[in-house]
Design an enzyme around this catalytic site. Structure first.
Site, short mmCIF file in Angstrom:
data_model
loop_
_atom_site.label_atom_id
_atom_site.label_comp_id
_atom_site.label_asym_id
_atom_site.label_seq_id
_atom_site.Cartn_x
_atom_site.Cartn_y
_atom_site.Cartn_z
N LYS A 186 0.79 -1.24 0.00
CA LYS A 186 0.00 0.00 0.00
C LYS A 186 0.83 1.30 0.00
CE LYS A 186 -4.49 -1.52 1.52
NZ LYS A 186 -4.30 -2.99 1.62
N GLU A 219 -10.17 7.19 3.69
CA GLU A 219 -11.12 6.33 4.37
C GLU A 219 -10.49 4.96 4.43
OE1 GLU A 219 -11.70 6.49 0.98
OE2 GLU A 219 -11.48 4.32 0.87
N SER A 238 1.50 -9.90 -1.51
CA SER A 238 1.12 -8.50 -1.28
C SER A 238 1.34 -8.02 0.15
CB SER A 238 -0.34 -8.29 -1.67
OG SER A 238 -1.20 -9.12 -0.92
C1 LIG Z 1 -5.27 -3.96 1.17
C2 LIG Z 1 -4.62 -5.23 0.83
C3 LIG Z 1 -5.04 -5.99 -0.29
C4 LIG Z 1 -6.25 -5.65 -1.12
O1 LIG Z 1 -6.15 -4.46 -1.84
P1 LIG Z 1 -5.89 -4.42 -3.41
O2 LIG Z 1 -6.17 -3.00 -3.76
O3 LIG Z 1 -6.80 -5.38 -4.05
O4 LIG Z 1 -4.48 -4.78 -3.61
C5 LIG Z 1 -4.33 -7.15 -0.60
N1 LIG Z 1 -3.29 -7.57 0.14
C6 LIG Z 1 -2.87 -6.88 1.23
C7 LIG Z 1 -1.72 -7.40 2.03
C8 LIG Z 1 -3.51 -5.69 1.61
O5 LIG Z 1 -3.09 -5.01 2.68
#
Ligand SMILES: *Cc1c(COP(=O)(O)O)cnc(C)c1O
Length: 407
Positions: A100, A122, A393
């Site tokens: 993020k 938000e 992610s």
């Molecule tokens: C917020 C988050 C997501 C989902 O958000 P996307 O916009 O779909 O990437 C996925 N993985 C993690 C670790 C997150 O913090």
């Protein structure tokens, strides 16, 4: 449709000038925000090609956030599954533990260039709120984060993090007291304070230019992957890429630089929760066209057009909408979007933890869960040298309570 390039074409350049990805996207906001969005579009168009802006973004990503993140070969996971060679793109190692920050760094630098000194955001699960509060602390900017009171209760640790970072967390007390209510509050704030306020949106959603802009700030994930793969495997592209999809930002970040390579299969794992017939957050499987968060996309809604409450064990995928570009990529067939249940995601957590010593976020575990099928299919189609990359992610520390209670 003004867009002529197909998604398998190397010249794919969506969206069009008005922010349309096929029949999705655009800007559906109160009239008072039209000049604000125009100002944002013009500022972004100007700065994105300015070398000094680019260097400032890159320098912060490198010196503060910890880029480039590694591309890790998962030898034990590969052996366990018995298919293609699997690599993990390690966004879990980025500062704050997920992808993020790529986006909040980009947006806060843009806000500063535009002379806006008040940041609003938000948040649902709190992860985007924390990433926003982090960059606001780094730059000494005022930060107000709207969050549903229900979510504040469920995600108390992230509320404490945001407060420690100096942000004000404002409870959204209307409706279901979750993300969509927090979004309404944030838009109301923006309408009241358009001159000095910058709204940092946390995924590839919202009115044009946000879906494009957020995607572009995350493209670095795929661009690094391309270079690292060339170095490690001597090839320009993998056979397949997997990522999880909530709003869709980490997925587009890794997919986008490869969209023009028709040989790369792309799979986005959505949260099927208790199953596609039960409570879920599988917008691209079960949703219908509608306007949410200022853009046309697909969303979970009832027959009267009321937004339905999404369900996933993973707070970050628990969203009833999805970015408009994903809806378009689904329609054109370029990307497929299978649903992964809560139970399958928990299996994914175990699989990656036990084979690689990486505890993934519950969101990420949805992408891990599709790897056995994908890696075997790629090996069948392309031989033992086939390569599959998944976007790791985020890390799972934040989810340990949920994981421990359900595994
Ligand atoms: C917020 C988050 C997501 C989902 O958000 P996307 O916009 O779909 O990437 C996925 N993985 C993690 C670790 C997150 O913090």
């Amino acid at each position: 449709m003004p867009e002529t390039a197909t998604t398998t074409d190397a010249t794919y350049t969506a969206p069009d000038a008005n922010g349309h990805f096929g029949s999705y996207g655009g800007a559906f906001v109160p009239e008072i925000l039209h000049p604000v969005l125009r100002e944002l579009r013009e500022a972004y168009a100007h700065y994105k090609d300015e070398p000094e802006f680019d260097e400032e973004v890159r320098s912060l990503l490198r010196e503060y956030a910890g880029r480039p993140t590694p591309l890790t070969y998962c030898n034990r996971l590969t052996d366990e599954i018995g298919g293609a060679r699997i690599y993990a793109k390690r966004e879990d190692l980025l500062h704050t533990g997920a992808h993020k920050l790529n986006n909040t760094i980009g947006q806060i630098l843009l806000a500063r260039r535009m002379g806006k000194d008040r940041i609003i955001a938000e948040t649902g699960a709190g992860q985007h709120g924390v990433a926003t509060a982090t960059v606001c602390a780094k730059f000494g900017m005022d930060c107000i984060v709207y969050m549903g009171t229900e979510d504040m209760e469920r995600q108390r640790l992230n509320v404490e993090r945001m407060r420690l970072l100096g942000a004000e967390v404002r409870p959204a007390t209307s409706g279901s007291q979750t993300l969509k209510d927090a979004t309404n509050e944030a838009i109301r704030d923006w309408v009241s304070n358009p001159a000095d306020t910058f709204y940092i949106i946390g995924s590839v959603v919202g009115p044009h230019p946000y879906p494009m802009m957020v995607r572009d700030f995350h493209r670095v994930i795929g661009e690094e992957t391309r270079e690292q793969l060339l170095e490690k495997e001597g090839r320009k592209a993998p056979d397949a890429i997997a990522a999880c999809v909530g709003g869709g930002s980490n997925a587009l970040g890794i997919f986008f630089p490869f969209i023009g390579d028709p040989g790369v299969e792309m799979v986005g794992a959505e949260a099927a929760g208790e199953g596609l017939d039960g409570r879920n957050a599988a917008t691209l499987s079960n949703g219908t066209p509608g306007v949410l968060h200022g853009a046309m996309s697909v969303m979970l809604q009832d027959d009267a057009g009321q937004v339905e409450i999404a369900h996933s064990l993973s707070a970050g995928l628990d969203y009833p909408g999805v970015g408009p570009e994903h809806a378009h990529l689904r329609d054109t067939g370029r990307v497929s979007y299978p649903g992964v249940t809560d139970e399958e995601a928990l299996e994914g957590v175990k699989l990656l933890s036990e084979t690689e010593g990486i505890i993934p976020a519950l969101e990420t575990a949805h992408a891990v869960a599709i790897l056995p099928d994908l890696a075997r299919r790629m090996a069948d189609a392309h031989g033992d040298d086939a390569v599959v990359i998944f976007n790791c992610s985020g890390r799972g520390d934040k989810d340990m309570d949920t994981i421990a209670a359900n595994i």
